[in-house]
Design a protein around this motif. Structure first.
Motif, PDB file in Angstrom:
ATOM      1  N   ASP A  77     -25.553 -26.641  -5.049  1.00 21.29           N
ATOM      2  CA  ASP A  77     -24.691 -25.497  -5.325  1.00 21.29           C
ATOM      3  C   ASP A  77     -25.516 -24.211  -5.200  1.00 21.29           C
ATOM      4  OD1 ASP A  77     -26.151 -26.137  -7.786  1.00 21.29           O
ATOM      5  OD2 ASP A  77     -24.899 -24.582  -8.702  1.00 21.29           O
ATOM      6  N   ALA A  78     -24.855 -23.081  -5.215  1.00 16.19           N
ATOM      7  CA  ALA A  78     -25.535 -21.790  -5.047  1.00 16.19           C
ATOM      8  C   ALA A  78     -26.567 -21.517  -6.138  1.00 16.19           C
ATOM      9  CB  ALA A  78     -24.509 -20.660  -4.995  1.00 16.19           C
ATOM     10  N   GLY A  79     -26.385 -22.097  -7.321  1.00 11.92           N
ATOM     11  CA  GLY A  79     -27.325 -21.886  -8.420  1.00 11.92           C
ATOM     12  C   GLY A  79     -28.470 -22.883  -8.463  1.00 11.92           C
ATOM     13  N   PHE A  80     -28.496 -23.810  -7.524  1.00 18.18           N
ATOM     14  CA  PHE A  80     -29.533 -24.844  -7.471  1.00 18.18           C
ATOM     15  C   PHE A  80     -29.617 -25.623  -8.785  1.00 18.18           C
ATOM     16  CE2 PHE A  80     -30.474 -22.718  -3.652  1.00 18.18           C
ATOM     17  CZ  PHE A  80     -31.325 -23.503  -2.899  1.00 18.18           C
ATOM     18  N   LYS A  86     -16.424 -28.238   4.629  1.00 14.05           N
ATOM     19  CA  LYS A  86     -16.508 -27.360   5.804  1.00 14.05           C
ATOM     20  C   LYS A  86     -17.257 -26.068   5.505  1.00 14.05           C
ATOM     21  CE  LYS A  86     -13.551 -29.934   8.195  1.00 14.05           C
ATOM     22  NZ  LYS A  86     -14.150 -31.246   8.294  1.00 14.05           N
ATOM     23  N   LYS A  87     -17.427 -25.737   4.221  1.00 14.60           N
ATOM     24  CA  LYS A  87     -18.017 -24.448   3.838  1.00 14.60           C
ATOM     25  C   LYS A  87     -19.500 -24.550   3.504  1.00 14.60           C
ATOM     26  CE  LYS A  87     -13.657 -22.819   1.879  1.00 14.60           C
ATOM     27  NZ  LYS A  87     -12.999 -22.372   0.649  1.00 14.60           N
ATOM     28  N   THR A  88     -20.157 -25.593   3.962  1.00 14.65           N
ATOM     29  CA  THR A  88     -21.585 -25.737   3.690  1.00 14.65           C
ATOM     30  C   THR A  88     -22.379 -24.934   4.715  1.00 14.65           C
ATOM     31  OG1 THR A  88     -21.720 -27.712   5.054  1.00 14.65           O
ATOM     32  CG2 THR A  88     -21.352 -28.034   2.684  1.00 14.65           C
ATOM     33  N   ARG A  89     -23.613 -24.616   4.342  1.00 14.77           N
ATOM     34  CA  ARG A  89     -24.506 -23.928   5.284  1.00 14.77           C
ATOM     35  C   ARG A  89     -25.925 -24.409   5.038  1.00 14.77           C
ATOM     36  NH1 ARG A  89     -27.433 -20.358   2.361  1.00 14.77           N
ATOM     37  NH2 ARG A  89     -26.522 -19.568   0.451  1.00 14.77           N
ATOM     38  N   PHE A  90     -26.719 -24.386   6.104  1.00 16.22           N
ATOM     39  CA  PHE A  90     -28.132 -24.703   5.933  1.00 16.22           C
ATOM     40  C   PHE A  90     -28.751 -23.673   4.999  1.00 16.22           C
ATOM     41  CE2 PHE A  90     -27.837 -26.839  10.121  1.00 16.22           C
ATOM     42  CZ  PHE A  90     -28.587 -27.980   9.873  1.00 16.22           C
ATOM     43  N   TYR A  91     -29.534 -24.115   4.036  1.00 12.17           N
ATOM     44  CA  TYR A  91     -30.358 -23.180   3.266  1.00 12.17           C
ATOM     45  C   TYR A  91     -31.470 -22.696   4.191  1.00 12.17           C
ATOM     46  CZ  TYR A  91     -33.516 -21.250  -0.188  1.00 12.17           C
ATOM     47  OH  TYR A  91     -34.347 -20.408  -0.887  1.00 12.17           O
ATOM     48  N   SER A  92     -32.011 -23.625   4.945  1.00 18.71           N
ATOM     49  CA  SER A  92     -32.996 -23.356   5.981  1.00 18.71           C
ATOM     50  C   SER A  92     -32.820 -24.444   7.025  1.00 18.71           C
ATOM     51  CB  SER A  92     -34.413 -23.416   5.406  1.00 18.71           C
ATOM     52  OG  SER A  92     -35.363 -23.450   6.447  1.00 18.71           O
ATOM     53  N   GLU A 105     -16.274 -25.639  -5.396  1.00 22.65           N
ATOM     54  CA  GLU A 105     -14.817 -25.543  -5.529  1.00 22.65           C
ATOM     55  C   GLU A 105     -14.084 -26.197  -4.361  1.00 22.65           C
ATOM     56  OE1 GLU A 105     -13.403 -24.345  -8.331  1.00 22.65           O
ATOM     57  OE2 GLU A 105     -15.473 -24.179  -9.034  1.00 22.65           O
ATOM     58  N   GLU A 106     -14.801 -26.458  -3.272  1.00 24.82           N
ATOM     59  CA  GLU A 106     -14.166 -27.055  -2.100  1.00 24.82           C
ATOM     60  C   GLU A 106     -13.804 -28.519  -2.390  1.00 24.82           C
ATOM     61  OE1 GLU A 106     -14.897 -27.522   2.700  1.00 24.82           O
ATOM     62  OE2 GLU A 106     -16.481 -26.673   1.478  1.00 24.82           O
ATOM     63  N   THR A 107     -12.666 -28.946  -1.886  1.00 27.57           N
ATOM     64  CA  THR A 107     -12.195 -30.312  -2.096  1.00 27.57           C
ATOM     65  C   THR A 107     -13.043 -31.302  -1.299  1.00 27.57           C
ATOM     66  OG1 THR A 107      -9.940 -29.518  -2.427  1.00 27.57           O
ATOM     67  CG2 THR A 107     -10.191 -31.843  -1.889  1.00 27.57           C
ATOM     68  N   ILE A 108     -13.466 -32.342  -1.982  1.00 23.22           N
ATOM     69  CA  ILE A 108     -14.259 -33.407  -1.363  1.00 23.22           C
ATOM     70  C   ILE A 108     -13.317 -34.490  -0.858  1.00 23.22           C
ATOM     71  CG2 ILE A 108     -15.966 -35.215  -1.807  1.00 23.22           C
ATOM     72  CD1 ILE A 108     -17.057 -33.353  -4.069  1.00 23.22           C
ATOM     73  N   GLN A 109     -13.604 -34.974   0.348  1.00 24.08           N
ATOM     74  CA  GLN A 109     -12.819 -36.077   0.919  1.00 24.08           C
ATOM     75  C   GLN A 109     -13.793 -37.186   1.317  1.00 24.08           C
ATOM     76  OE1 GLN A 109     -10.773 -34.202   4.162  1.00 24.08           O
ATOM     77  NE2 GLN A 109      -9.385 -33.115   2.818  1.00 24.08           N
ATOM     78  N   LYS A 110     -13.940 -38.183   0.465  1.00 23.49           N
ATOM     79  CA  LYS A 110     -14.879 -39.269   0.767  1.00 23.49           C
ATOM     80  C   LYS A 110     -14.299 -40.166   1.852  1.00 23.49           C
ATOM     81  CE  LYS A 110     -13.555 -42.777  -2.612  1.00 23.49           C
ATOM     82  NZ  LYS A 110     -13.438 -43.917  -1.714  1.00 23.49           N
ATOM     83  N   TRP A 131     -20.309 -33.964  -7.245  1.00 26.28           N
ATOM     84  CA  TRP A 131     -21.387 -33.068  -7.653  1.00 26.28           C
ATOM     85  C   TRP A 131     -21.968 -33.603  -8.958  1.00 26.28           C
ATOM     86  CZ3 TRP A 131     -23.221 -29.309  -4.626  1.00 26.28           C
ATOM     87  CH2 TRP A 131     -22.411 -28.827  -3.596  1.00 26.28           C
ATOM     88  N   LYS A 132     -23.289 -33.718  -9.001  1.00 24.78           N
ATOM     89  CA  LYS A 132     -23.972 -34.204 -10.194  1.00 24.78           C
ATOM     90  C   LYS A 132     -25.061 -33.209 -10.571  1.00 24.78           C
ATOM     91  CE  LYS A 132     -21.709 -38.103 -10.280  1.00 24.78           C
ATOM     92  NZ  LYS A 132     -20.786 -38.433 -11.365  1.00 24.78           N
ATOM     93  N   SER A 133     -25.222 -32.982 -11.865  1.00 19.98           N
ATOM     94  CA  SER A 133     -26.240 -32.028 -12.320  1.00 19.98           C
ATOM     95  C   SER A 133     -27.626 -32.614 -12.128  1.00 19.98           C
ATOM     96  CB  SER A 133     -26.024 -31.645 -13.786  1.00 19.98           C
ATOM     97  OG  SER A 133     -26.443 -32.689 -14.629  1.00 19.98           O
ATOM     98  N   PHE A 134     -28.585 -31.744 -11.876  1.00 16.43           N
ATOM     99  CA  PHE A 134     -29.972 -32.188 -11.732  1.00 16.43           C
ATOM    100  C   PHE A 134     -30.434 -32.956 -12.970  1.00 16.43           C
ATOM    101  CE2 PHE A 134     -31.567 -28.767  -8.491  1.00 16.43           C
ATOM    102  CZ  PHE A 134     -30.742 -29.308  -7.517  1.00 16.43           C
ATOM    103  N   LYS A 135     -29.859 -32.612 -14.127  1.00 19.11           N
ATOM    104  CA  LYS A 135     -30.261 -33.277 -15.370  1.00 19.11           C
ATOM    105  C   LYS A 135     -29.804 -34.737 -15.420  1.00 19.11           C
ATOM    106  CE  LYS A 135     -30.382 -29.018 -17.978  1.00 19.11           C
ATOM    107  NZ  LYS A 135     -29.709 -28.149 -18.924  1.00 19.11           N
TER     108      LYS A 135
END
Length: 174
Positions: A45-48, A90-96, A130-135, A144-148
């Motif tokens: 996510d944007a907040g890492f 569809k709204k993902t982007r490479f961080y690098s 917020e984007e809908t996941i389609q497995k 989405w799972k938290s790093f913790k």
């Protein structure tokens, strides 16, 4: 691959093995039975603070999304394709567009496919929670799972823990 550098000793050993595997002309194809290249995405996510994981149907484990190169030598393309196919995002982007992580792991024998190694090249993506996941059929779940919570979900998988550490370093610099 030759340019990839890491402060993790294991990755530098993997790098040498990956360079050696490139000597096989079919190293990007499953027909190379003992080992072949795969590509994965570590989507955050944007907040890492969260990563998108799949509960892999065949392996029955929580993992990053990814898959076989199937002859495609551009592993960035493989990673993007696998991300789309396995999550519908569809709204993902490479961080690098640089390689984020590398790993070699053994895949157990299954039906007519002998035990073999995946030489996995991983790329970091940022996604919209917020984007809908389609497995798809390859997953029991994609979420989405938290790093913790991930260390417990992945049973302490060293490579996943390493990717979390790398993301925490990025987050501290933000």
């Amino acid at each position: 691959m030759e340019d990839y550098q890491s402060s993790y000793e294991a990755e530098m050993l993997f790098r040498k093995q990956m360079i050696d595997l490139l000597k096989y002309k079919n190293c990007f194809e499953r027909s190379l039975l003992h080992a072949h290249f795969t590509a994965s995405t570590w989507v955050v996510d944007a907040g890492f603070e969260y990563a998108l994981l799949t509960h892999h149907a065949k392996l029955d484990r929580w993992l990053q999304l990814g898959g076989h190169a199937d002859g495609e030598e551009n592993l960035r393309i493989v990673a993007e394709t696998e991300l789309s196919e396995e999550s519908g995002l569809k709204k993902t982007r490479f961080y690098s567009e640089k390689i984020f992580d590398i790993d070699i792991h053994t895949i157990p024998e299954r039906k007519e496919v002998p035990e073999h190694d995946h030489y996995d090249v991983r790329f970091l993506f940022v996604g919209d929670m917020e984007e809908t996941i389609q497995k798809n059929h390859e997953s029991k779940d994609v979420a989405w799972k938290s790093f913790k919570e991930i260390p417990t979900l992945c049973n302490g998988n060293d490579s996943i823990l390493r990717m979390i550490e790398k993301c925490e370093t990025i987050r501290r610099k933000m």
